[in-house]
Design an enzyme around this catalytic site. Structure first.
Site, short mmCIF file in Angstrom:
data_model
loop_
_atom_site.label_atom_id
_atom_site.label_comp_id
_atom_site.label_asym_id
_atom_site.label_seq_id
_atom_site.Cartn_x
_atom_site.Cartn_y
_atom_site.Cartn_z
N HIS A 181 -13.76 28.08 86.48
CA HIS A 181 -13.88 29.14 85.46
C HIS A 181 -13.30 28.61 84.15
O HIS A 181 -12.42 27.75 84.16
CB HIS A 181 -13.07 30.34 85.95
N ASP B 90 -6.57 28.64 91.15
CA ASP B 90 -7.13 29.82 90.49
C ASP B 90 -7.58 30.77 91.60
O ASP B 90 -8.62 30.57 92.22
CB ASP B 90 -8.31 29.40 89.60
N GLN C 15 -10.69 35.10 92.38
CA GLN C 15 -11.64 35.62 93.35
C GLN C 15 -11.08 35.54 94.78
O GLN C 15 -11.36 36.41 95.60
CB GLN C 15 -12.96 34.83 93.28
N LYS D 293 -9.47 42.56 89.54
CA LYS D 293 -10.53 42.08 90.45
C LYS D 293 -10.24 42.47 91.89
O LYS D 293 -11.01 42.18 92.80
CB LYS D 293 -10.66 40.56 90.33
N CYS E 286 -18.61 32.93 82.55
CA CYS E 286 -17.43 32.20 82.06
C CYS E 286 -17.24 30.89 82.84
O CYS E 286 -16.10 30.48 83.13
CB CYS E 286 -16.16 33.04 82.14
#
Lengths: 316, 403
Positions: free
Chosen positions: B114, B191, B194, B217, B359
């Site tokens: 991302h 990261d 998600q 999220k 993104c």
């Protein structure tokens, strides 16, 4: 891309009211500029518009949406032409309105009785105003056997052709009272009968007013007729005659006689000869005005005529 | 896990004709528990935590601390390892800007990341502060594990990698990557935007060093996120933003910073957001992340198979479902603009999906969609009825645009 032309204009107008549309208008203008300089459009605004339109049509009919999707370019050009044609027509209408306003004092032009929404200098109000060329459509006054308000020896006579059942004439009646008060001794108003056949009880009212005039009570009687407007039946006007202190018997006799009708027809014929097409119509010197003019309109013309009288008098 | 029952917890899904919402990788709907938690702060206790001594402040202090504990429990870390940030982007930036790159300055990442993971390090590389190397994903299954392993060496200071990819929904083998990195003396920043939302993520179990994720999220409010770091590493990590609450003492000659996580949390915090995120973690914990993961996989496998059978649909990324989770990216053959498809899905059937580059431009381009793609991402409240509605709408849109 084609739709960006419409989008730019529509969003620019909407952008006056909302920041959201300002950004979209900028995007659309950017697209036009890039297209004009033979570069591909960076924005996907046209895609979004296209998808939005096809999607909405698709909600109702998939077939129609499919047809629109495959012929979208042709539809876009059609929409652009239609958009510009409509806008050209509207622009023409606007230009005609400005022209009419400038030359005739009313945006609707000389043949209209419509309301003019844009009137910054109060040149007309409600009806229409026609300033004729010198010598055209002009009724010179005063004559001897017609109602006259104000001093008989006044310098200026306003000749008013009116109908008691007409709301515009009713409105003008108040303005005339103010003119007479402010220009006492300098201006008088002569009433001429012009009952409009399409207004209910207009002829009865005119006959009653003429009969009141014959008894010297026109000015007292006229407000009662204006008040009743379209309800001036024979029975009612006889009632007003009693109220206004008229000789009832003489009034009824006058009202039922044929002579009074002929008297009215004389005024109507004079009005028709002068090209009157609406009430009230005013003649001041060599100018005519149609519709319930504002006080300022009369004042401008009266002051103009009074100053030229003063100049003539001074020169003598 | 009963998705239909779960929908009762979400006010937006209890309306008449709710949307078929498949844009969960972007942001998620909020359950009543989260809405009430945020409302509690704003309506009943809008005070500062940790500063004032009055009753209102004490109540916020307690809830704020409890929210940190809830988040820590959710990802199996210690509360003091949880740093509040605005979102995962801020958390990634915090590490990039506060990490000590003296000695070793090589950073390894992948081409599927991302922008929030890429840009802070690309910016440092541009300034010459780090050397940045990219592991390119395998063409066949888009895995990044082997590529990363090859790139990681003794000069590597930090490995930056996704837990679950926001474009494809595939997951990296974080445990294996962490092991390799640690063997070479490198640290690992994950990261988890998600990953934490859709999987059971075990911070300690995975052996990673830093984990970044966002609240919104995973059913939480927008404007709150976390950086989770091993405590000794947080102690060593510099700061990139200072202000009230980050210091023990201040004199004109200098200042003494507080211990982590406080030293990173400058100024008044998003108390409502943090308390809301705590409530979201508790809500997800009660349902069970394993169940949520299974539900999403089941639903997306169904969608994947149906979409693969459609003539005009092209699915990007691995052509087998194995390795994927709740995200599918696709395009309609012959339709250049992904936005066109997404907008029509919305206009015609009130189906919400995302379109564009998500993104992650290098990733989307790598997958063969230079003009962008459409992304469908499911979550715990999506049902088979939602899936069928999406498929029906997609069939119609493909039919219309294909004429």
């Amino acid at each position: 891309m084609v739709l960006c032309f419409i989008a730019a204009i529509v969003y620019a107008v909407l952008g006056i009211f909302s920041a959201k549309y300002r950004a979209l208008a900028t995007e659309a203008f950017g697209c036009i500029i890039r297209t004009a300089s033979l570069r591909p459009c960076e924005t996907d605004l046209d895609t979004r518009i296209k998808a939005g339109l096809i999607g909405r049509v698709g909600k109702v009919s998939q077939g129609a949406a499919g047809f629109l999707a495959s012929n979208f370019k042709a539809f876009s050009w059609l929409a652009v032409f239609a958009f510009f044609a409509i806008n050209l027509f509207l622009f023409y209408q606007l230009a005609a309105g400005v022209y009419n306003w400038y030359y005739f004092g009313n945006c609707n032009g000389p043949e209209s009785t419509g309301f003019c929404p844009f009137n910054p200098f109060n040149t007309g109000e409600g009806g229409k105003s026609v300033i004729s060329e010198p010598g055209d459509l002009v009724v010179q006054g005063p004559i001897d056997d017609a109602p006259l308000y104000g001093s008989p020896s006044a310098w200026i006579t306003i000749v008013e052709f009116g109908c008691f059942s007409c709301p515009y004439t009713k409105k003008a009646f108040t303005t005339m009272q103010q003119v007479l008060d402010d220009y006492r001794g300098k201006v008088n108003v002569q009433w001429r009968f012009y009952p409009l056949p399409n207004h209910p009880t207009s002829n009865e009212a005119a006959k009653a007013a003429a009969c009141a005039y014959m008894q010297g009570k026109f000015r007292e009687f006229a407000p009662l007729l204006f008040e009743a407007q379209r309800n001036n039946t024979r029975e009612n006007v006889i009632g007003y005659a009693e109220k206004a202190g008229l000789d009832k018997e003489a009034f009824v006799k006058c009202f039922d006689k044929n002579e009074v009708q002929k008297y009215l027809e004389r005024d109507s014929a004079a009005g028709n000869f002068s090209g009157i097409y609406g009430t009230p119509t005013f003649f001041i010197g060599n100018k005519s005005y149609v519709g319930p003019q504002t006080y300022e309109t009369f004042k401008q013309e009266i002051d103009r005529q009074l100053s030229s009288y003063s100049e003539i008098t001074a020169a003598k | 896990m009963d998705a239909k029952k779960i929908r009762d917890d979400f006010p937006i899904l209890c309306r008449q004709n709710p949307q078929a919402y498949f844009d969960n990788a972007c942001t998620t709907f909020k359950p009543n528990k989260v809405i009430e938690a945020v409302d509690w702060y704003n309506r009943e206790n809008p005070a500062c935590a940790g500063r004032s001594l009055h009753r209102l402040s004490a109540a916020v202090d307690e809830k704020f601390a409890r929210a940190r504990e809830e988040v820590a429990r959710h990802i199996n870390s210690k509360p003091e390892e949880v740093v509040w940030t605005r979102n995962s982007s801020e958390a990634m930036n915090l590490v990039a800007l506060a990490f000590d790159f003296t000695g070793k300055n090589k950073v390894v990442t992948t081409n599927l990341e991302h922008h929030s993971a890429l840009l802070p390090f690309m910016s440092l590389a541009k300034k010459g502060r780090i050397g940045l190397e990219f592991a390119i994903a395998e063409k066949s299954d888009c895995s990044v594990d082997a590529g990363l392993e090859k790139k990681i060496d003794e000069k590597t200071a930090l490995v930056v990698v996704h837990h679950t990819n926001n474009t494809l929904g595939t997951s990296a083998d974080i445990g294996r990557i962490a092991k390799v990195a640690h063997e070479k003396g490198a640290l690992v920043l994950v990261d988890g935007a998600q990953g934490v939302a859709h999987h059971k993520v075990d911070f300690r179990g995975l052996g990673i060093d830093f984990l970044a994720f966002s609240g919104h999220k995973m059913l939480g409010p927008t404007g709150i996120g976390c950086l989770v770091g091993k405590y000794p590493l947080l102690e060593k990590l510099g700061t990139f933003m200072l202000g009230g609450e980050t210091v023990e003492t201040v004199g004109l000659e200098g200042f003494v910073l507080k211990k982590p996580p406080k030293k990173f949390e400058a100024g008044i915090q998003d108390y409502a957001g943090a308390i809301g995120l705590g409530a979201a973690c508790s809500y997800l914990g009660n349902i069970g992340m394993r169940g949520i993961e299974e539900h999403e996989k089941k639903l997306c496998r169904y969608l994947f198979d149906k979409m693969k059978a459609m003539d005009r649909i092209r699915i990007f990324g691995p052509q087998e479902f194995a390795g994927r989770s709740g995200t599918i990216i696709f395009g309609v053959n012959g339709v250049k603009s992904a936005h066109e498809v997404a907008l029509m899905l919305s206009e015609m059937s009130d189906v919400c999906v995302r379109s564009g580059m998500f993104c992650a431009q290098p990733a989307v381009e790598f997958l063969g969609a230079p003009h962008g793609a459409v992304r469908l991402s499911a979550y715990l409240y999506n049902t088979i009825e939602d899936a069928d509605r999406f498929l029906d709408a997609l069939q119609k849109v493909a039919g219309i645009l294909g004429k």
